[in-house]
Design a protein around this motif. Structure first.
Motif, PDB file in Angstrom:
ATOM      1  N   THR A 191       0.831  -1.202   0.000  1.00 14.37           N
ATOM      2  CA  THR A 191       0.000   0.000   0.000  1.00 14.37           C
ATOM      3  C   THR A 191       0.865   1.252   0.000  1.00 14.37           C
ATOM      4  OG1 THR A 191      -1.795  -1.155   1.116  1.00 14.37           O
ATOM      5  CG2 THR A 191      -1.795   1.253   1.262  1.00 14.37           C
ATOM      6  N   TRP A 192       1.888   1.279   0.851  1.00 18.22           N
ATOM      7  CA  TRP A 192       2.802   2.422   0.919  1.00 18.22           C
ATOM      8  C   TRP A 192       3.491   2.620  -0.427  1.00 18.22           C
ATOM      9  CZ3 TRP A 192       8.119   3.044   0.364  1.00 18.22           C
ATOM     10  CH2 TRP A 192       8.651   4.243   0.839  1.00 18.22           C
ATOM     11  N   TRP A 193       3.958   1.521  -1.015  1.00 15.67           N
ATOM     12  CA  TRP A 193       4.736   1.558  -2.253  1.00 15.67           C
ATOM     13  C   TRP A 193       3.863   1.916  -3.459  1.00 15.67           C
ATOM     14  CZ3 TRP A 193      10.028  -0.032  -2.287  1.00 15.67           C
ATOM     15  CH2 TRP A 193      10.616  -0.126  -3.541  1.00 15.67           C
ATOM     16  N   ILE A 194       2.732   1.231  -3.605  1.00 11.21           N
ATOM     17  CA  ILE A 194       1.924   1.337  -4.818  1.00 11.21           C
ATOM     18  C   ILE A 194       0.864   2.434  -4.719  1.00 11.21           C
ATOM     19  CG2 ILE A 194       0.313   0.103  -6.324  1.00 11.21           C
ATOM     20  CD1 ILE A 194       1.811  -2.503  -5.413  1.00 11.21           C
ATOM     21  N   GLU A 195       0.045   2.382  -3.696  1.00  6.97           N
ATOM     22  CA  GLU A 195      -1.074   3.330  -3.614  1.00  6.97           C
ATOM     23  C   GLU A 195      -0.658   4.700  -3.114  1.00  6.97           C
ATOM     24  OE1 GLU A 195      -4.272   1.675  -1.347  1.00  6.97           O
ATOM     25  OE2 GLU A 195      -4.747   0.190  -2.885  1.00  6.97           O
ATOM     26  N   THR A 196       0.121   4.716  -2.038  1.00  9.95           N
ATOM     27  CA  THR A 196       0.469   6.003  -1.432  1.00  9.95           C
ATOM     28  C   THR A 196       1.457   6.791  -2.285  1.00  9.95           C
ATOM     29  OG1 THR A 196       0.112   5.060   0.754  1.00  9.95           O
ATOM     30  CG2 THR A 196       1.357   7.123   0.652  1.00  9.95           C
ATOM     31  N   HIS A 197       2.524   6.133  -2.755  1.00  5.49           N
ATOM     32  CA  HIS A 197       3.596   6.857  -3.453  1.00  5.49           C
ATOM     33  C   HIS A 197       3.690   6.566  -4.945  1.00  5.49           C
ATOM     34  CE1 HIS A 197       5.004   8.605   0.239  1.00  5.49           C
ATOM     35  NE2 HIS A 197       4.944   7.412   0.807  1.00  5.49           N
ATOM     36  N   ARG A 198       2.902   5.610  -5.422  1.00  5.83           N
ATOM     37  CA  ARG A 198       2.878   5.283  -6.852  1.00  5.83           C
ATOM     38  C   ARG A 198       4.282   5.070  -7.419  1.00  5.83           C
ATOM     39  NH1 ARG A 198      -2.270   5.299  -8.044  1.00  5.83           N
ATOM     40  NH2 ARG A 198      -3.684   6.794  -7.145  1.00  5.83           N
ATOM     41  N   LEU A 199       5.069   4.291  -6.695  1.00  3.82           N
ATOM     42  CA  LEU A 199       6.431   4.003  -7.118  1.00  3.82           C
ATOM     43  C   LEU A 199       6.436   2.939  -8.209  1.00  3.82           C
ATOM     44  CD1 LEU A 199       8.053   3.846  -3.573  1.00  3.82           C
ATOM     45  CD2 LEU A 199       8.207   5.726  -5.214  1.00  3.82           C
ATOM     46  N   ASP A 200       7.481   2.942  -9.019  1.00  4.20           N
ATOM     47  CA  ASP A 200       7.667   1.898 -10.014  1.00  4.20           C
ATOM     48  C   ASP A 200       7.969   0.582  -9.307  1.00  4.20           C
ATOM     49  OD1 ASP A 200       7.288   3.636 -12.135  1.00  4.20           O
ATOM     50  OD2 ASP A 200       9.426   4.062 -12.355  1.00  4.20           O
ATOM     51  N   HIS A 201       7.913  -0.513 -10.069  1.00  2.51           N
ATOM     52  CA  HIS A 201       8.162  -1.825  -9.467  1.00  2.51           C
ATOM     53  C   HIS A 201       9.536  -1.863  -8.785  1.00  2.51           C
ATOM     54  CE1 HIS A 201       7.517  -6.076  -8.813  1.00  2.51           C
ATOM     55  NE2 HIS A 201       8.751  -6.281  -9.222  1.00  2.51           N
ATOM     56  N   PHE A 202      10.553  -1.340  -9.463  1.00  3.94           N
ATOM     57  CA  PHE A 202      11.887  -1.240  -8.877  1.00  3.94           C
ATOM     58  C   PHE A 202      12.256   0.233  -8.713  1.00  3.94           C
ATOM     59  CE2 PHE A 202      12.113  -5.521 -10.550  1.00  3.94           C
ATOM     60  CZ  PHE A 202      12.764  -6.192  -9.534  1.00  3.94           C
ATOM     61  N   GLU A 203      12.788   0.570  -7.552  1.00  3.79           N
ATOM     62  CA  GLU A 203      13.262   1.924  -7.254  1.00  3.79           C
ATOM     63  C   GLU A 203      14.648   1.822  -6.617  1.00  3.79           C
ATOM     64  OE1 GLU A 203      11.956   4.785  -8.007  1.00  3.79           O
ATOM     65  OE2 GLU A 203       9.882   4.277  -8.475  1.00  3.79           O
ATOM     66  N   LYS A 204      15.416   2.867  -6.755  1.00  4.48           N
ATOM     67  CA  LYS A 204      16.761   2.883  -6.161  1.00  4.48           C
ATOM     68  C   LYS A 204      16.655   2.766  -4.643  1.00  4.48           C
ATOM     69  CE  LYS A 204      18.780   3.633 -10.095  1.00  4.48           C
ATOM     70  NZ  LYS A 204      19.373   2.538 -10.792  1.00  4.48           N
ATOM     71  N   ALA A 205      17.495   1.933  -4.074  1.00  4.93           N
ATOM     72  CA  ALA A 205      17.482   1.711  -2.625  1.00  4.93           C
ATOM     73  C   ALA A 205      17.729   3.016  -1.871  1.00  4.93           C
ATOM     74  CB  ALA A 205      18.510   0.652  -2.243  1.00  4.93           C
ATOM     75  N   HIS A 206      18.635   3.854  -2.386  1.00  4.14           N
ATOM     76  CA  HIS A 206      18.912   5.136  -1.720  1.00  4.14           C
ATOM     77  C   HIS A 206      17.667   6.024  -1.687  1.00  4.14           C
ATOM     78  CE1 HIS A 206      23.108   4.988  -0.661  1.00  4.14           C
ATOM     79  NE2 HIS A 206      23.428   4.545  -1.863  1.00  4.14           N
ATOM     80  N   LYS A 207      16.868   5.997  -2.751  1.00  3.30           N
ATOM     81  CA  LYS A 207      15.633   6.784  -2.794  1.00  3.30           C
ATOM     82  C   LYS A 207      14.670   6.305  -1.704  1.00  3.30           C
ATOM     83  CE  LYS A 207      11.629   7.781  -5.712  1.00  3.30           C
ATOM     84  NZ  LYS A 207      11.047   7.688  -7.043  1.00  3.30           N
ATOM     85  N   ILE A 208      14.530   4.991  -1.556  1.00  2.31           N
ATOM     86  CA  ILE A 208      13.610   4.439  -0.571  1.00  2.31           C
ATOM     87  C   ILE A 208      14.084   4.784   0.856  1.00  2.31           C
ATOM     88  CG2 ILE A 208      12.587   2.315   0.336  1.00  2.31           C
ATOM     89  CD1 ILE A 208      11.618   3.239  -2.501  1.00  2.31           C
ATOM     90  N   ILE A 209      15.370   4.666   1.107  1.00  2.00           N
ATOM     91  CA  ILE A 209      15.911   5.048   2.417  1.00  2.00           C
ATOM     92  C   ILE A 209      15.612   6.513   2.682  1.00  2.00           C
ATOM     93  CG2 ILE A 209      18.039   5.426   3.740  1.00  2.00           C
ATOM     94  CD1 ILE A 209      19.167   2.902   2.361  1.00  2.00           C
ATOM     95  N   GLY A 210      15.831   7.367   1.703  1.00  2.00           N
ATOM     96  CA  GLY A 210      15.546   8.789   1.868  1.00  2.00           C
ATOM     97  C   GLY A 210      14.093   9.066   2.184  1.00  2.00           C
TER      98      GLY A 210
END
Length: 72
Positions: free
Chosen positions: A47-66
């Motif tokens: 839900t956080w990944w797809i619905e809330t932030h509409r992230l692509d299937h793969f994202e840079k690990a540094h972006k997710i940590i940030g």
């Protein structure tokens, strides 16, 4: 998102960065052991990944940590 999931995400991202380098990308599935033994936690991450932030299937690990560090 609960604190235990945030901690898990950061730990997994840091591990992937150490293993594969600064440019590594992750999917939210990386935070689970390819098993559906924590369905509520998996849905929380999805839900956080797809619905809330509409992230692509793969994202840079540094972006997710940030994003986690910013409380998003």
């Amino acid at each position: 998102m609960r604190g235990s999931l945030r901690s898990r995400i950061i730990a997994v991202c840091n591990k992937k960065i150490c293993q594969k380098g600064d440019n590594v990308a992750v999917s939210f599935y990386a935070f689970f052991a390819n098993k559906n033994n924590e369905p509520e936690l998996l849905m929380e991450a999805a839900t956080w990944w797809i619905e809330t932030h509409r992230l692509d299937h793969f994202e840079k690990a540094h972006k997710i940590i940030g994003m986690i560090d910013q409380g998003l």
